[in-house]
Design a protein around this motif. Structure first.
Motif, PDB file in Angstrom:
ATOM      1  N   MET A   1       0.638  -1.312  -0.060  1.00  0.00           N
ATOM      2  CA  MET A   1       0.253   0.315  -0.185  1.00  0.00           C
ATOM      3  C   MET A   1       1.004   1.429   0.433  1.00  0.00           C
ATOM      4  SD  MET A   1      -3.168   1.245   0.068  1.00  0.00           S
ATOM      5  CE  MET A   1      -4.367   0.200   0.251  1.00  0.00           C
ATOM      6  N   PRO A   2       0.846   2.480  -0.664  1.00  0.00           N
ATOM      7  CA  PRO A   2       1.506   3.364  -0.416  1.00  0.00           C
ATOM      8  C   PRO A   2       1.259   4.602   0.562  1.00  0.00           C
ATOM      9  CG  PRO A   2      -0.483   3.815  -2.502  1.00  0.00           C
ATOM     10  CD  PRO A   2      -0.500   2.131  -2.291  1.00  0.00           C
ATOM     11  N   GLN A   3       1.997   4.912   0.613  1.00  0.00           N
ATOM     12  CA  GLN A   3       2.313   5.478   2.031  1.00  0.00           C
ATOM     13  C   GLN A   3       1.943   7.123   1.229  1.00  0.00           C
ATOM     14  OE1 GLN A   3       6.248   6.206   3.994  1.00  0.00           O
ATOM     15  NE2 GLN A   3       5.333   6.348   5.562  1.00  0.00           N
ATOM     16  N   LEU A   4       1.424   8.370   1.831  1.00  0.00           N
ATOM     17  CA  LEU A   4       1.257   9.214   1.601  1.00  0.00           C
ATOM     18  C   LEU A   4       1.406  10.290   2.667  1.00  0.00           C
ATOM     19  CD1 LEU A   4      -1.914   9.333  -0.140  1.00  0.00           C
ATOM     20  CD2 LEU A   4       0.012   9.222  -1.520  1.00  0.00           C
ATOM     21  N   HIS A   5       1.784  11.522   2.229  1.00  0.00           N
ATOM     22  CA  HIS A   5       1.891  12.156   3.570  1.00  0.00           C
ATOM     23  C   HIS A   5       0.983  13.650   2.736  1.00  0.00           C
ATOM     24  CE1 HIS A   5       4.408  15.911   5.880  1.00  0.00           C
ATOM     25  NE2 HIS A   5       4.528  15.287   6.336  1.00  0.00           N
ATOM     26  N   ALA A   6       0.154  14.090   4.364  1.00  0.00           N
ATOM     27  CA  ALA A   6      -0.161  15.532   4.912  1.00  0.00           C
ATOM     28  C   ALA A   6       0.074  16.438   5.175  1.00  0.00           C
ATOM     29  CB  ALA A   6      -1.645  14.980   5.759  1.00  0.00           C
ATOM     30  N   GLN A   7       0.849  17.435   4.445  1.00  0.00           N
ATOM     31  CA  GLN A   7       1.251  18.226   4.412  1.00  0.00           C
ATOM     32  C   GLN A   7       0.923  19.642   4.744  1.00  0.00           C
ATOM     33  OE1 GLN A   7       5.005  18.865   4.414  1.00  0.00           O
ATOM     34  NE2 GLN A   7       4.127  21.148   5.658  1.00  0.00           N
ATOM     35  N   PRO A   8       0.298  20.224   5.668  1.00  0.00           N
ATOM     36  CA  PRO A   8      -0.512  21.010   6.145  1.00  0.00           C
ATOM     37  C   PRO A   8      -0.341  22.593   5.096  1.00  0.00           C
ATOM     38  CG  PRO A   8       0.173  20.598   8.313  1.00  0.00           C
ATOM     39  CD  PRO A   8       1.016  19.846   7.147  1.00  0.00           C
ATOM     40  N   TYR A   9      -0.955  23.193   4.499  1.00  0.00           N
ATOM     41  CA  TYR A   9      -0.570  24.611   4.099  1.00  0.00           C
ATOM     42  C   TYR A   9      -0.484  25.429   5.408  1.00  0.00           C
ATOM     43  CZ  TYR A   9      -1.899  23.198  -0.279  1.00  0.00           C
ATOM     44  OH  TYR A   9      -2.458  22.528  -1.678  1.00  0.00           O
ATOM     45  N   ASP A  10      -1.045  25.401   6.680  1.00  0.00           N
ATOM     46  CA  ASP A  10      -0.263  27.011   7.910  1.00  0.00           C
ATOM     47  C   ASP A  10       0.381  25.803   8.053  1.00  0.00           C
ATOM     48  OD1 ASP A  10      -0.750  27.354  10.773  1.00  0.00           O
ATOM     49  OD2 ASP A  10      -3.031  26.696  10.565  1.00  0.00           O
ATOM     50  N   ILE A  11       1.445  27.188   8.639  1.00  0.00           N
ATOM     51  CA  ILE A  11       3.437  27.338   8.329  1.00  0.00           C
ATOM     52  C   ILE A  11       3.016  26.880  10.212  1.00  0.00           C
ATOM     53  CG2 ILE A  11       3.382  28.321   6.648  1.00  0.00           C
ATOM     54  CD1 ILE A  11       4.063  30.631   8.383  1.00  0.00           C
ATOM     55  N   ALA A  12       1.942  26.398  11.049  1.00  0.00           N
ATOM     56  CA  ALA A  12       1.816  26.660  12.332  1.00  0.00           C
ATOM     57  C   ALA A  12       2.120  25.760  12.870  1.00  0.00           C
ATOM     58  CB  ALA A  12       1.432  27.445  12.976  1.00  0.00           C
ATOM     59  N   ALA A  13       1.791  24.517  11.428  1.00  0.00           N
ATOM     60  CA  ALA A  13       0.798  22.839  12.258  1.00  0.00           C
ATOM     61  C   ALA A  13       1.844  22.176  11.191  1.00  0.00           C
ATOM     62  CB  ALA A  13      -0.251  22.872  11.260  1.00  0.00           C
TER      63      ALA A  13
END
Length: 168
Positions: A1-13
């Motif tokens: 199964m592929p691994q994904l990353h959720a990169q927030p647009y909020d720079i404080a997160a």
């Protein structure tokens, strides 16, 4: 199964890695920025998995709204189905509905050969140009046939494999 990353647009997160729709929902639901506010928007990035799943992610245009359907396709489609989708959407510009997409929706002919000349030889061997008598076989100009085929067929690479396709 592929691994994904959720990169927030909020720079404080901070972002997080995930490998399923449920994993994403759990982590996104509890993710907060440095001020305690919920994080709502993410850029989804392909991190790890098979080359074919990486190319599928690019063609799919993965985002927050369609990662679940992407994971379903990764699980249920075989490599040929994924290749059809990658070519149709990523190369030929077909559009798709992530909620009801099926590789059979796309009319793509795929040939697993290294070049147009090899495709020309395959077509001649299969009798596409009628039966060619042995005494004339040496006079067939494969380069000319390959040149003509290049008008209707396109060479590409999917998951590191060279192939030729045609859409109708």
């Amino acid at each position: 199964m592929p691994q994904l990353h959720a990169q927030p647009y909020d720079i404080a997160a901070n972002g997080f890695y995930f490998e399923s729709r449920e994993d994403y929902a759990d982590k996104a639901g509890s993710n907060r920025n440095d001020y305690g506010d919920p994080v709502e928007e993410y850029e989804i990035q392909f991190i790890d998995g098979d080359n074919i799943d990486c190319d599928l992610a690019k063609a799919w245009g993965i985002n927050q709204a369609n990662t679940g359907q992407y994971f379903e396709a990764c699980e249920s489609w075989d490599d040929h189905d994924k290749t059809v989708f990658i070519i149709a959407v990523g190369e030929a510009g077909y559009s798709f509905d992530p909620d009801s997409v099926s590789p059979s929706d796309f009319d793509v002919d795929i040939y697993y050969v290294d070049g147009m000349k090899e495709l020309a030889e395959q077509f001649v061997d299969e009798g596409l140009f009628c039966e060619i008598p042995d005494h004339l076989a040496n006079y067939i100009d494969m380069d000319a046939i390959a040149y003509d085929l290049a008008m209707d067929y396109t060479e590409t690479e999917v998951a590191g494999e060279r192939l030729i396709y045609r859409t109708t």
